[in-house]
Scaffold this active site. Structure first.
Site, PDB file in Angstrom:
ATOM      1  N   LYS A 156       3.002  49.348 -23.784  1.00  0.00           N
ATOM      2  CA  LYS A 156       2.763  47.911 -23.583  1.00  0.00           C
ATOM      3  C   LYS A 156       4.093  47.242 -23.245  1.00  0.00           C
ATOM      4  O   LYS A 156       4.696  46.557 -24.080  1.00  0.00           O
ATOM      5  CB  LYS A 156       2.127  47.336 -24.864  1.00  0.00           C
ATOM      6  CG  LYS A 156       1.144  46.226 -24.611  1.00  0.00           C
ATOM      7  CD  LYS A 156       0.330  45.953 -25.848  1.00  0.00           C
ATOM      8  CE  LYS A 156      -0.161  44.515 -25.909  1.00  0.00           C
ATOM      9  NZ  LYS A 156      -0.907  44.034 -24.763  1.00  0.00           N
TER      10      LYS A 156
HETATM   11  N1  PMP Z   1      -5.583  46.449 -21.639  1.00  0.00           N
HETATM   12  C1  PMP Z   1      -4.555  45.600 -21.503  1.00  0.00           C
HETATM   13  C2  PMP Z   1      -3.831  45.550 -20.214  1.00  0.00           C
HETATM   14  C3  PMP Z   1      -4.184  44.762 -22.571  1.00  0.00           C
HETATM   15  O1  PMP Z   1      -3.161  43.925 -22.442  1.00  0.00           O
HETATM   16  C4  PMP Z   1      -4.924  44.815 -23.769  1.00  0.00           C
HETATM   17  C5  PMP Z   1      -4.564  43.891 -24.900  1.00  0.00           C
HETATM   18  N2  PMP Z   1      -3.618  44.444 -25.774  1.00  0.00           N
HETATM   19  C6  PMP Z   1      -5.989  45.730 -23.862  1.00  0.00           C
HETATM   20  C7  PMP Z   1      -6.288  46.526 -22.782  1.00  0.00           C
HETATM   21  C8  PMP Z   1      -6.781  45.863 -25.129  1.00  0.00           C
HETATM   22  O2  PMP Z   1      -6.024  46.479 -26.134  1.00  0.00           O
HETATM   23  P1  PMP Z   1      -6.250  46.132 -27.671  1.00  0.00           P
HETATM   24  O3  PMP Z   1      -7.717  46.311 -27.921  1.00  0.00           O
HETATM   25  O4  PMP Z   1      -5.425  47.132 -28.388  1.00  0.00           O
HETATM   26  O5  PMP Z   1      -5.805  44.738 -27.882  1.00  0.00           O
END
Ligand code: PMP
Length: 307
Positions: A156
């Site tokens: 991320k």
């Molecule tokens: N894809 C992207 C690009 C994101 O930014 C997020 C948000 N964190 C998600 C998927 C979903 O991830 P999560 O369920 O861990 O928040």
């Protein structure tokens, strides 16, 4: 008075007092990794439940490895910092915690090596991100998802979010709520900040972790709830764009987005229109779980009492 609070340079302080040097490497080159964690307010108990906080820090550590950052505090310390932050801020409503590990050296020169890294976090109120009640309208984006061979999407990384911002604003400018990215090979990848699921023949289908998705914690939560509570399996496979036009149901998952039902894609009604029956059952289950109302999943929820 509740106020946004920060953990910055190893101290707790109001966000307004946390000041970053303008030469900080991460600000210029996108060399930081982050998380988004929700604190879900349970009005009856006066408790904010932090959802799957440990899993978020495990993912942050993996992101740090990819960006060669070695100084992240251990998971226990990170969890304690997060609970204290939420308690100090004192919000009696849903909150969002933003942990960030960043290349902190105030120096010029694009690289990952020979730089210090530091960790900060803040908490701020955060309500619904998309219209969960009504369902949302989405489009296929003209922007493609970054590839693992360019910037690894499973990390991320702040810099990657330019990709997401292009998608989100294109969707917004064209009158949609959210954009869905395809991979370079033309298969469905994810939303600008959400994973995607479609319902086909009563089963869930979602792209695999090798499809340049961010492997979402909400995605894993929904797969677990579907399997263990509803007896519904999830197939992880590549999805063609046109399958989204013919599927029975379609929804997005994410920490910010929760479970967001999609009612229209590229001007085509999804399924029968409205929120589909499987999506509805998953939403009901999910919202009970994240608010600490389902004892079976209590280990996913870290309680912080707000007085
Ligand atoms: N894809 C992207 C690009 C994101 O930014 C997020 C948000 N964190 C998600 C998927 C979903 O991830 P999560 O369920 O861990 O928040």
């Amino acid at each position: 008075m509740p106020t946004p609070y920060a953990y910055f340079e190893q101290e707790f302080m109001p966000v307004s007092e946390a000041k970053l040097n303008i030469m900080t490497h991460a600000l210029h080159y996108g060399t930081a990794v982050f998380e988004g964690i929700r604190g879900n307010w349970n009005e009856d108990e006066g408790i904010s439940y932090l959802f799957r906080v440990r899993e978020h820090y495990k993912r942050l550590r993996r992101s740090c490895r990819i960006l060669k950052m070695d100084h992240l505090p251990d998971e226990d310390s990170l969890c304690k910092i997060t609970s204290k932050l939420v308690s100090l801020a004192g919000f009696k409503e849903d909150v969002y915690i933003r942990p960030l590990a960043y290349k902190s050296t105030p120096v010029l020169g694009v690289r990952l090596h020979d730089l210090n890294d530091d960790f900060l976090a803040f908490v701020t109120p955060f309500g619904p991100y998309l219209d969960i009640e009504k369902g949302i309208r989405v489009c296929t984006s003209s922007w493609r998802r970054v590839e693992d061979t360019g910037i690894p999407a499973r990390a991320k990384v702040t810099g990657i979010y330019v990709n997401s911002a292009l998608v989100k604003t294109e969707a917004f400018d064209n009158g949609y709520d959210e954009g869905i990215m395809l991979n370079e090979d033309g298969h469905v990848c994810e939303g600008s900040g959400e994973n995607v699921f479609m319902v086909e023949d009563g089963r869930l289908v979602t792209p695999p972790s090798s499809s340049n998705i961010l492997v979402g914690i909400t995605r894993e939560t929904i797969m677990t709830l579907a399997r263990d509570e509803l007896g519904i399996e999830t197939v992880e496979r590549e999805i063609d764009r046109s399958e989204l036009y013919t599927c029975e149901e379609f929804f997005l998952t994410g920490t910010a987005a929760h479970v967001s039902p999609v009612i229209e894609i590229d001007h085509r009604t999804v399924g029968e229109g409205g929120i589909g029956p499987i999506t509805k059952r998953l939403m009901t289950l999910y919202f009970d779980v994240v608010k600490g109302k389902n004892a079976k999943y209590a280990e996913w929820c870290t309680p912080v009492v707000i007085d």
